[in-house]
Design a protein around this motif. Structure first.
Motif, PDB file in Angstrom:
ATOM      1  N   ALA A 244      11.321   4.141   0.671  1.00  0.00           N
ATOM      2  CA  ALA A 244      12.120   3.875   2.837  1.00  0.00           C
ATOM      3  C   ALA A 244      13.523   2.804   3.230  1.00  0.00           C
ATOM      4  CB  ALA A 244      11.908   4.568   3.673  1.00  0.00           C
TER       5      ALA A 244
ATOM      6  N   ILE B  96       7.348   2.271  15.204  1.00  0.00           N
ATOM      7  CA  ILE B  96       5.993   3.327  15.572  1.00  0.00           C
ATOM      8  C   ILE B  96       4.628   2.161  15.813  1.00  0.00           C
ATOM      9  CG2 ILE B  96       6.323   5.170  14.948  1.00  0.00           C
ATOM     10  CD1 ILE B  96       4.940   5.116  12.330  1.00  0.00           C
TER      11      ILE B  96
ATOM     12  N   ASP C 154       3.387   4.869   1.109  1.00  0.00           N
ATOM     13  CA  ASP C 154       3.368   4.975   2.228  1.00  0.00           C
ATOM     14  C   ASP C 154       4.248   4.061   3.330  1.00  0.00           C
ATOM     15  OD1 ASP C 154       3.840   7.939   2.353  1.00  0.00           O
ATOM     16  OD2 ASP C 154       1.997   7.965   4.205  1.00  0.00           O
TER      17      ASP C 154
ATOM     18  N   HIS D  95       0.586   4.021  -4.542  1.00  0.00           N
ATOM     19  CA  HIS D  95      -0.457   4.559  -5.019  1.00  0.00           C
ATOM     20  C   HIS D  95      -1.844   3.794  -5.722  1.00  0.00           C
ATOM     21  CE1 HIS D  95      -3.510   7.901  -5.546  1.00  0.00           C
ATOM     22  NE2 HIS D  95      -2.491   9.157  -4.644  1.00  0.00           N
TER      23      HIS D  95
ATOM     24  N   SER E 251      12.299  -1.373  10.651  1.00  0.00           N
ATOM     25  CA  SER E 251      12.312  -0.253  10.737  1.00  0.00           C
ATOM     26  C   SER E 251      13.009   0.702  10.179  1.00  0.00           C
ATOM     27  CB  SER E 251      12.089   0.598  12.141  1.00  0.00           C
ATOM     28  OG  SER E 251      12.416   1.382  12.037  1.00  0.00           O
TER      29      SER E 251
ATOM     30  N   VAL F 228       7.822  -0.429  -6.838  1.00  0.00           N
ATOM     31  CA  VAL F 228       6.659   0.313  -7.595  1.00  0.00           C
ATOM     32  C   VAL F 228       6.181   0.937  -7.009  1.00  0.00           C
ATOM     33  CG1 VAL F 228       6.576  -2.537  -8.475  1.00  0.00           C
ATOM     34  CG2 VAL F 228       5.557  -1.442  -6.593  1.00  0.00           C
ATOM     35  N   PRO F 229       5.184   1.471  -7.401  1.00  0.00           N
ATOM     36  CA  PRO F 229       3.895   3.065  -6.289  1.00  0.00           C
ATOM     37  C   PRO F 229       3.043   1.543  -5.251  1.00  0.00           C
ATOM     38  CG  PRO F 229       3.826   2.892  -8.262  1.00  0.00           C
ATOM     39  CD  PRO F 229       5.011   1.310  -8.655  1.00  0.00           C
TER      40      PRO F 229
ATOM     41  N   HIS G  16       0.722  -1.357   0.561  1.00  0.00           N
ATOM     42  CA  HIS G  16      -0.461  -0.189  -0.097  1.00  0.00           C
ATOM     43  C   HIS G  16       1.008   1.764  -0.219  1.00  0.00           C
ATOM     44  CE1 HIS G  16      -4.217   1.764   1.115  1.00  0.00           C
ATOM     45  NE2 HIS G  16      -3.385   2.131   1.687  1.00  0.00           N
TER      46      HIS G  16
ATOM     47  N   GLN H  25       6.574  13.427  -2.365  1.00  0.00           N
ATOM     48  CA  GLN H  25       6.814  11.884  -1.693  1.00  0.00           C
ATOM     49  C   GLN H  25       6.775  10.913  -1.812  1.00  0.00           C
ATOM     50  OE1 GLN H  25       7.266  14.027   3.084  1.00  0.00           O
ATOM     51  NE2 GLN H  25       9.308  14.505   2.408  1.00  0.00           N
ATOM     52  N   ILE H  26       6.157  10.538  -2.776  1.00  0.00           N
ATOM     53  CA  ILE H  26       5.398   9.379  -3.299  1.00  0.00           C
ATOM     54  C   ILE H  26       5.891   8.666  -4.429  1.00  0.00           C
ATOM     55  CG2 ILE H  26       4.020  11.505  -4.301  1.00  0.00           C
ATOM     56  CD1 ILE H  26       0.948   9.325  -4.212  1.00  0.00           C
ATOM     57  N   THR H  27       6.062   7.554  -4.601  1.00  0.00           N
ATOM     58  CA  THR H  27       6.217   6.903  -5.728  1.00  0.00           C
ATOM     59  C   THR H  27       5.283   6.794  -6.500  1.00  0.00           C
ATOM     60  OG1 THR H  27       7.724   5.521  -4.621  1.00  0.00           O
ATOM     61  CG2 THR H  27       6.594   4.942  -6.572  1.00  0.00           C
TER      62      THR H  27
HETATM   63  N1  LIG Z   1       8.558   5.882  11.444  1.00  0.00           N
HETATM   64  C1  LIG Z   1       9.330   5.739  10.764  1.00  0.00           C
HETATM   65  N2  LIG Z   1       9.119   6.238   9.150  1.00  0.00           N
HETATM   66  C2  LIG Z   1       9.054   5.176   7.694  1.00  0.00           C
HETATM   67  C3  LIG Z   1       9.596   3.714   8.216  1.00  0.00           C
HETATM   68  N3  LIG Z   1       9.524   3.463   6.502  1.00  0.00           N
HETATM   69  C4  LIG Z   1       9.511   4.614   5.926  1.00  0.00           C
HETATM   70  N4  LIG Z   1       8.383   6.086   6.677  1.00  0.00           N
HETATM   71  C5  LIG Z   1       7.848   7.231   6.548  1.00  0.00           C
HETATM   72  O1  LIG Z   1       6.753   6.198   5.843  1.00  0.00           O
HETATM   73  C6  LIG Z   1       7.176   7.254   4.463  1.00  0.00           C
HETATM   74  C7  LIG Z   1       6.671   6.625   2.979  1.00  0.00           C
HETATM   75  O2  LIG Z   1       7.674   6.054   2.667  1.00  0.00           O
HETATM   76  P1  LIG Z   1       8.174   5.572   1.175  1.00  0.00           P
HETATM   77  O3  LIG Z   1       8.856   5.087   1.263  1.00  0.00           O
HETATM   78  O4  LIG Z   1       8.081   7.232   0.754  1.00  0.00           O
HETATM   79  O5  LIG Z   1       6.451   4.966   1.067  1.00  0.00           O
HETATM   80  P2  LIG Z   1       6.220   3.946  -0.202  1.00  0.00           P
HETATM   81  O6  LIG Z   1       5.587   3.098   0.327  1.00  0.00           O
HETATM   82  O7  LIG Z   1       7.428   4.045  -0.671  1.00  0.00           O
HETATM   83  O8  LIG Z   1       5.695   4.677  -0.361  1.00  0.00           O
HETATM   84  P3  LIG Z   1       4.596   5.077  -1.962  1.00  0.00           P
HETATM   85  O9  LIG Z   1       6.066   4.393  -3.123  1.00  0.00           O
HETATM   86  O10 LIG Z   1       4.311   6.156  -2.765  1.00  0.00           O
HETATM   87  O11 LIG Z   1       4.027   4.020  -2.420  1.00  0.00           O
HETATM   88  C8  LIG Z   1       8.235   8.154   4.543  1.00  0.00           C
HETATM   89  O12 LIG Z   1       7.558   9.764   5.275  1.00  0.00           O
HETATM   90  C9  LIG Z   1       8.950   7.311   5.647  1.00  0.00           C
HETATM   91  O13 LIG Z   1       9.939   8.774   5.946  1.00  0.00           O
HETATM   92  C10 LIG Z   1       9.597   3.074   9.361  1.00  0.00           C
HETATM   93  O14 LIG Z   1      10.831   2.262   9.439  1.00  0.00           O
HETATM   94  N5  LIG Z   1       9.275   4.055  10.232  1.00  0.00           N
END
Ligand SMILES: Nc1nc2c(ncn2[C@@H]2O[C@H](COP(=O)(O)OP(=O)(O)OP(=O)(O)O)[C@@H](O)[C@H]2O)c(=O)[nH]1
Ligand SMILES: [Mg+2]
Length: 635
Positions: free
Chosen positions: A20, A125, A15, A70, A153, A67-68, A13, A40-42
């Protein structure tokens, strides 16, 4: 020690921390577009690489496709997971199982991804215990039921090493992608580099590419050449299946090629209709839009490799398809795709909001297989898409005949796997193999019997003829493709039959004039001998049907030679006139047509085509309006 190559893609999903996590694992931020950074989105696919050591010490290399998540970009997500070995399914510990976690899981299932590692992200978290249980529940009935779930994390670095080991163990247990000698690279990016030119990237499957190789961009059948190859920035001579691959192509500009195109070494045609096994996940709920019945004739989008094309879907077995159901269906595509039998695909609805099903290509070409026995063959194939014997047997049964190169090549099997399967079927007397053709035994025998009957009939009807004209035989068997016909003739000629010029005959057949034509024969012989170098014209000789048949007999038996369209000479006279011409020119020097005609008691009608023939045969040569002898004959 060789390094084994694999492809991993993230899923999950929006975010939930996919990008990261990729960055934390590899050091590469897969979000490279300015818009991705700003929002801040893929949005589109991102790429990174991961080197790992297997538990036994082997080196493993994984290309990672990020992959994205969204819902607006599921289309890009599907393009990223087309040819992967392992899914890195990401679920955030604070959010749990969410709609695109579910949709991505279904997509991975339709694409037959067999292995996954689950990263329970944001463990700093979230509620790891509860969500782990939720994930286990969700995966219970899937192929990923036993997949490892690793809390991670990127804030605290918890679990990152565990995750790497979990990935390494999974990859170590897998076979690298198969090399069946049919390379395909579904293009996911196209760009141009200054001083280098057009570059395409994608995941290579099915075979190898080498530097300098000529390739074909499909479905447009655009030829090009591989100028150089890279994988993750390293120059290579060869790319192998399961590698992220960048190809620098000569002879193509970036406006001629786009995401969704395919690089292959095959010039087979792409297809606008397919027969496929379609299934709808039993996880879809009827009350959700994604779970609405799929009615016959509905439009949908077919995602195959990195391509997406509008399709009209018609089940060959039912009126509509509900969640949890499967059917064999006919897909009419808005534009052609280069698919192989055994390829997987995903179906999304016409509005591109929902993933509604997926399936497997059973028959990658136009066909109208709706008969119960054909549907049965197709469902047997669907049940065992990786079984080469099932594939080959059903292919021959469906088509009657196949040519090894043209048809069997649109499959996930190597030429030698197919050859072996063909030999087995031949040994079991199920098929006949003849040159390039493999044919169902019954059908071949029927065709063979028909051909033999026609040849025998021709011998009986016209015993004076060489045999049955091949064009006549071809017309009688006009429903068969040319290559099948050629194979049949070749096979007949290994046995009791023989080709004689334009005809085919029994080896035992000796052309013979019937008793009533004998007097005609005598008359024609006499006519041809009276003035040997100036006999009557062909038209005059062929005064009736009988005379025509006799003259043809004499020509076919070699006794009479066609010198020109209307000029014939007996062979012995042709030899004599040739000698006389040579003698005349040797004695008197270069001669004109009319000098020769007068000297030999011939006519223009004979002499003109005769000299042209002698020119062609290299006996004489024309210089102005005279003939000289060619040197070899002077000597
Ligand atoms: N607290 C915390 N925040 C995290 C962690 N991993 C990612 N985040 C936060 O979650 C948010 C989304 O992270 P992304 O890695 O962009 O998420 P994503 O799954 O790639 O999102 P999409 O590619 O848009 O689907 C960012 O603000 C990150 O800093 C983690 O392990 N701990
Ligand atoms: Mg992301």
């Amino acid at each position: 020690m060789t390094t084994r190559h694999f492809i991993i893609a993230t899923a999950g999903h929006v975010d939930h921390g996919k990008s990261a996590l990729v960055k934390a694992l590899t050091g590469t931020d897969p979000d490279r577009l300015p818009e991705e950074k700003a929002r801040q989105i893929t949005i589109d696919l991102g790429f990174a690489e991961l080197n790992l050591i297997a538990p036994n010490g082997d080196k493993l290399h994984a290309g990672i496709v990020d992959v994205p998540g969204h819902e607006d970009f599921v289309r890009n997500m599907i393009a990223g997971v087309g040819s992967i070995d392992l899914a890195l399914l990401v679920v955030a510990a604070d959010d749990g199982w969410m709609p695109q976690t579910e949709e991505h899981l279904q997509i991975l299932t339709y694409l037959a991804v067999q292995r996954a590692v689950i990263a329970l992200t944001k463990s700093d978290i979230g509620r790891s215990g509860v969500v782990t249980e939720q994930i286990r529940n969700q995966l219970r009935e899937t192929v990923f039921a036993c997949a490892p779930i690793v809390p991670t994390s990127v804030r605290t670095s918890e679990g990152l090493e565990d995750l790497k080991s979990a990935i390494a163990s999974e990859l170590a247990a897998m076979n690298p992608q198969r090399d069946y000698g049919k390379p395909r690279l579904f293009v996911d990016r196209v760009f141009t580099l200054r001083g280098i030119g057009t570059v395409v990237t994608g995941t290579l499957t099915g075979g190898r590419f080498r530097r300098g190789q000529n390739i074909m961009v499909q479905p447009q059948k655009l030829p090009a050449r591989i100028r150089s190859i890279q994988s993750h920035g390293v120059e290579l001579d060869n790319a192998q299946p399961g590698m992220r691959t960048a190809l620098n192509l000569s002879d193509v500009t970036i406006d001629q090629i786009k995401r969704g195109d395919l690089i292959t070494d095959s010039d087979l045609l792409a297809s606008s209709t397919l027969i496929a096994r379609i299934e709808r996940s039993s996880r879809l709920r009827g009350k959700d839009p994604a779970g609405h019945p799929l009615k016959n004739g509905s439009s949908a989008y077919l995602h195959h490799g990195t391509s997406r094309v509008a399709a009209r879907v018609t089940s060959l077995e039912t009126d509509k398809l509900e969640p949890g159901q499967k059917t064999t269906a006919h897909l009419k595509l808005a534009s052609p795709i280069f698919a192989f039998a055994g390829d997987r695909f995903v179906l999304r609805d016409g509005s591109e909001q929902h993933t509604i099903g997926g399936g497997i290509v059973l028959y990658p070409d136009s066909a109208n297989h709706r008969e119960p026995n054909q549907l049965k063959l197709l469902s047997v194939r669907a049940a065992a898409p990786d079984d080469v014997n099932v594939f080959v047997r059903s292919e021959i049964a469906l088509r009657g005949f196949v040519s090894r190169t043209a048809v069997l090549n649109k499959s996930h099997f190597s030429a030698s796997e197919i050859s072996q399967a063909l030999m087995r079927l031949q040994r079991d007397n199920e098929i006949v193999l003849c040159e390039e053709i493999a044919a169902a035994r019954n059908l071949w025998q029927r065709m063979r019997r028909q051909a033999i009957a026609l040849i025998d009939e021709a011998h009986k009807r016209s015993p004076e003829r060489l045999g049955l004209e091949l064009t006549e035989l071809r017309a009688a068997l006009r429903d068969q493709p040319q290559n099948v016909f050629d194979a049949l003739v070749a096979e007949l000629c290994t046995d009791d039959f023989v080709r004689k010029g334009p005809a085919i005959a029994r080896t035992s057949h000796r052309p013979l004039l019937s008793a009533e034509l004998r007097p005609v024969e005598a008359k024609i012989r006499q006519a041809l001998s009276q003035k040997p170098f100036d006999p009557p014209s062909r038209r005059e000789i062929e005064s009736d049907r009988g005379a025509r048949d006799v003259l043809r007999f004499l020509i076919e038996s070699g006794e009479v030679i066609e010198v020109g369209p209307d000029a014939v000479l007996q062979r012995e006279h042709l030899e004599r006139v040739k000698a006389r011409i040579a003698e005349f020119i040797s004695k008197n020097g270069p001669a004109t047509v009319s000098e020769l005609r007068q000297a030999l008691g011939s006519s223009r009608r004979i002499m003109v085509p005769l000299l042209e023939r002698l020119d062609r045969d290299g006996v004489t040569r024309r210089v102005g309006d005279r003939r000289v002898l060619c040197t070899i004959h002077n000597a």
